[in-house]
Design a protein around this motif. Sequence first.
Motif, PDB file in Angstrom:
ATOM      1  N   PRO A 136      93.018 -15.836   7.550  1.00  0.00           N
ATOM      2  CA  PRO A 136      92.275 -16.020   6.297  1.00  0.00           C
ATOM      3  C   PRO A 136      91.985 -17.489   6.008  1.00  0.00           C
ATOM      4  O   PRO A 136      92.805 -18.366   6.284  1.00  0.00           O
ATOM      5  N   ASP A 137      90.804 -17.719   5.463  1.00  0.00           N
ATOM      6  CA  ASP A 137      90.389 -19.061   5.057  1.00  0.00           C
ATOM      7  C   ASP A 137      90.646 -19.190   3.561  1.00  0.00           C
ATOM      8  O   ASP A 137      89.855 -18.734   2.724  1.00  0.00           O
ATOM      9  N   MET A 138      91.765 -19.790   3.194  1.00  0.00           N
ATOM     10  CA  MET A 138      92.162 -19.859   1.799  1.00  0.00           C
ATOM     11  C   MET A 138      91.248 -20.764   0.984  1.00  0.00           C
ATOM     12  O   MET A 138      91.018 -20.505  -0.209  1.00  0.00           O
ATOM     13  N   ARG A 143      87.126 -20.955  -3.284  1.00  0.00           N
ATOM     14  CA  ARG A 143      85.775 -21.345  -3.715  1.00  0.00           C
ATOM     15  C   ARG A 143      84.987 -20.127  -4.186  1.00  0.00           C
ATOM     16  O   ARG A 143      84.299 -20.182  -5.221  1.00  0.00           O
ATOM     17  N   GLN A 144      85.045 -19.031  -3.455  1.00  0.00           N
ATOM     18  CA  GLN A 144      84.342 -17.813  -3.864  1.00  0.00           C
ATOM     19  C   GLN A 144      84.910 -17.261  -5.174  1.00  0.00           C
ATOM     20  O   GLN A 144      84.162 -16.725  -6.006  1.00  0.00           O
TER      21      GLN A 144
END
Length: 235
Positions: A136-138, A143-144
């Motif tokens: 996962p890209d934390m 940001r999303q």
Amino acid sequence: MASATEGAGLSVDEESPVSQKREERLRKFRELHFKRNEARKLNHQEVVEEDKRMKLPANWEAKKARLEWELQVDEKKKDCVARGEDYDRVKLLEISAEDAERWERKKKRRNPDPGFSGYAEAQLRQYQRLTRQIQPDMENYARQREECGEDFHPTSNSLIHGTHVPTKEGIDRMVEDVEKQIAKRSKYSRRRAYNDDADIDYINERNAKFNKKAERFYGKYTAEIKQNLERGTAV
């Protein structure tokens, strides 16, 4: 008389060392005979025990250890019941921290895959394997979450269809993963490509395999016969 007695005494004195040696030899002989009989008896016992062990099943030692362990467990359970204690709790108290860590490591190394049991189960295992590989890209997640606000956790009244645009890095990562899956699946099938130029001398796949084996072993002996048959057919 004195001289005769003295002569007789001398003869007794002279014969005593001989008799002592003979007695010593007889004693040693009896000891050797006794030891030999003991060795023969022990050897016979070892042969009998070895024969018994050879007639036992291959897993007898493991089965015997298992039965002894089960008897010990039964005794411990009876003792716990007599004292009014819970056996499982007592058992956990007896386990050391090192044994617990070793069992946990062994449990993690164990392969939980039971093999193919159905297409639905195989698809579920494939999905779980792929999701475990996702990193996962934390930062992107945070940001999303800020950009979407309350719509990040949609409800039945939220309208978010078509608002999400994947990044170029995400698309590239997905393409790379799909290509890896395709390359991996291509290795599963060992079916050889069909050669259109090869002679058809078989009626099914099993017959084709038999003909290939026969050609490999006897082809050099039947090459001339095959050529004569082909020439006769051509004429």
